[in-house]
Write an enzyme that holds these catalytic residues in place. Structure first.
Site, PDB file in Angstrom:
ATOM      1  N   HIS A  14       0.865  -1.194   0.000  1.00 57.71           N
ATOM      2  CA  HIS A  14       0.000   0.000   0.000  1.00 57.71           C
ATOM      3  C   HIS A  14       0.893   1.233   0.000  1.00 57.71           C
ATOM      4  O   HIS A  14       1.719   1.403   0.909  1.00 57.71           O
ATOM      5  CB  HIS A  14      -0.871   0.029   1.258  1.00 57.71           C
ATOM      6  N   LYS A  95      -7.733  -6.958  -7.298  1.00 51.47           N
ATOM      7  CA  LYS A  95      -7.742  -7.214  -5.861  1.00 51.47           C
ATOM      8  C   LYS A  95      -9.191  -7.227  -5.392  1.00 51.47           C
ATOM      9  O   LYS A  95      -9.905  -6.234  -5.559  1.00 51.47           O
ATOM     10  CB  LYS A  95      -6.955  -6.113  -5.130  1.00 51.47           C
ATOM     11  N   HIS A 132      -8.437 -10.593  -0.503  1.00 49.31           N
ATOM     12  CA  HIS A 132      -8.376 -10.390   0.950  1.00 49.31           C
ATOM     13  C   HIS A 132      -9.362 -11.384   1.540  1.00 49.31           C
ATOM     14  O   HIS A 132     -10.561 -11.135   1.557  1.00 49.31           O
ATOM     15  CB  HIS A 132      -8.745  -8.950   1.333  1.00 49.31           C
ATOM     16  N   ASP A 238       2.359  -6.153   2.701  1.00 49.63           N
ATOM     17  CA  ASP A 238       1.126  -5.502   3.164  1.00 49.63           C
ATOM     18  C   ASP A 238       1.481  -4.278   3.996  1.00 49.63           C
ATOM     19  O   ASP A 238       0.721  -3.886   4.898  1.00 49.63           O
ATOM     20  CB  ASP A 238       0.222  -6.462   3.948  1.00 49.63           C
TER      21      ASP A 238
END
Ligand code: DOR
Ligand code: ZN
Length: 335
Positions: A14, A95, A132, A238
């Site tokens: 991110h 994603k 996720h 992550d």
């Protein structure tokens, strides 16, 4: 001791946007590239938004050679929309977030039945689906409960390139062994900590993330898969920066900021376990082989000379606290 890595990759990163992007992007520059997450506000959901974001990342990188593997926020799409995405420069995959499961995921998927035609078309086109994987159940069981969904996806779409992102449980490692058409990423923190480190004593907001760190036996299973060189397990940090005031407050945001410490901490961890020979595969080779990637060439040497981790990284009016803030790591990048 030292190790030289060729083109290390962060398969789950991110970077945010604006001033936070300008602060964080250069802190990933020891990597040759990364898979960039799309959960901005609003989410990166069209090829145009993705290309514009890739350009902002490039400019924030300040000239560093860095391959951006861009993702789009999954929503059910037509075949023509998928083709447009696949044709966009830098596109890597989608994603998928279950709606509301984590930071900026409100626009995520509510019902997997809605996604089936899109997943079929992705399977035909070889477009990766990064997931996720958490249910909305009890926080410690969310990943375990989601494994049935992974199982169903891997069975219904046997050729779909399916990745379980940031796995945290021994059960997920087992699933990885069971389904050769599934791969997974694992973070630094989930190889190192359990829920005890987060909440067993005084609460540690900088170690709070989703999925939350689990039990000792889960950590051990992840560690042994990584150190054992599991060919479908990739490093994905992550790394999820949030401003210090959004972590040290009531209503702490989820995310551990590991980008600037990831490579030294991994080298230290693999060295401590006598598994340095498995690090190249974990941080690059396995993912390159699995996805057919060819990132920019970047040689990074790590040495067992200490790194003093700053208490915080500050610039552009932003302050972010990294994992190991104020501590000394045994290894560092030789610049
Ligand atoms: O802890 C997390 N932080 N988990 C996620 O899935 C999202 C991330 C973020 O974007 O902050
Ligand atoms: Zn993430």
């Amino acid at each position: 001791m030292q190790i030289t890595l060729s083109s290390p990759l962060d398969m789950h990163l991110h970077l945010r946007d604006g001033d936070m992007l300008r602060l964080t992007a250069p802190l990933s520059a020891d990597f040759a590239g990364a898979v960039i997450m799309p959960n901005l506000v609003p989410p990166v959901s069209t090829p145009e938004m993705m290309q514009a974001y890739a350009e902002r990342i490039e400019s924030a990188m300040g000239g560093a050679d860095f391959t951006r593997y861009m993702t789009l926020f999954f929503t059910p799409l037509s075949e023509a929309q998928l083709d447009a995405a696949a044709a966009a420069p830098g596109f890597f995959g989608f994603k998928l977030y279950p709606a509301g499961i984590t930071t900026n995921s409100e626009g995520g998927l509510r019902d997997f039945a809605d996604a089936e035609p899109t997943l079929r078309a992705m399977e035909e086109r070889g477009i990766p689906l990064l997931v996720h994987g958490e249910s909305h159940g009890f926080v410690m069981d969310r990943e375990a409960e989601f494994l049935a969904t992974y199982r169903a996806l891997a069975t219904r779409f046997p050729k779909l390139k399916l990745c379980m992102e940031h796995i945290t449980t021994a059960a997920a490692v087992q699933l990885l062994d069971e389904f050769p058409n599934i791969c997974a990423t694992v973070t630094l923190q989930h190889l190192l900590i359990t829920l005890n480190d987060v909440a067993g004593g005084a609460l540690k907001p900088h170690l709070f993330c989703k999925p939350i760190a689990k039990r000792p036996e889960d950590k051990e299973a992840l560690l042994s898969a990584a150190l054992g060189g599991h060919p479908r397990l990739f490093f994905g940090s992550d790394s999820a920066p949030h401003p210090q005031h959004k972590k040290e407050c009531c209503g702490c945001a989820a995310g551990v900021f590991t980008a600037p410490v990831a490579l030294p901490a991994l080298a230290q961890l693999f060295a401590e376990h006598g598994a340095l020979d498995k690090l190249q595969g974990f941080v690059s080779g396995n993912a390159c082989r699995h996805y057919g990637l060819a990132p920019v060439e970047k040689i990074v040497t790590l040495r067992d000379t200490p790194m003093q981790v700053p208490a915080a990284y500050r610039s552009f009016g932003q302050t972010v606290v990294p994992m190991f803030a104020g501590e000394e790591l045994g290894w560092s990048v030789a610049h």
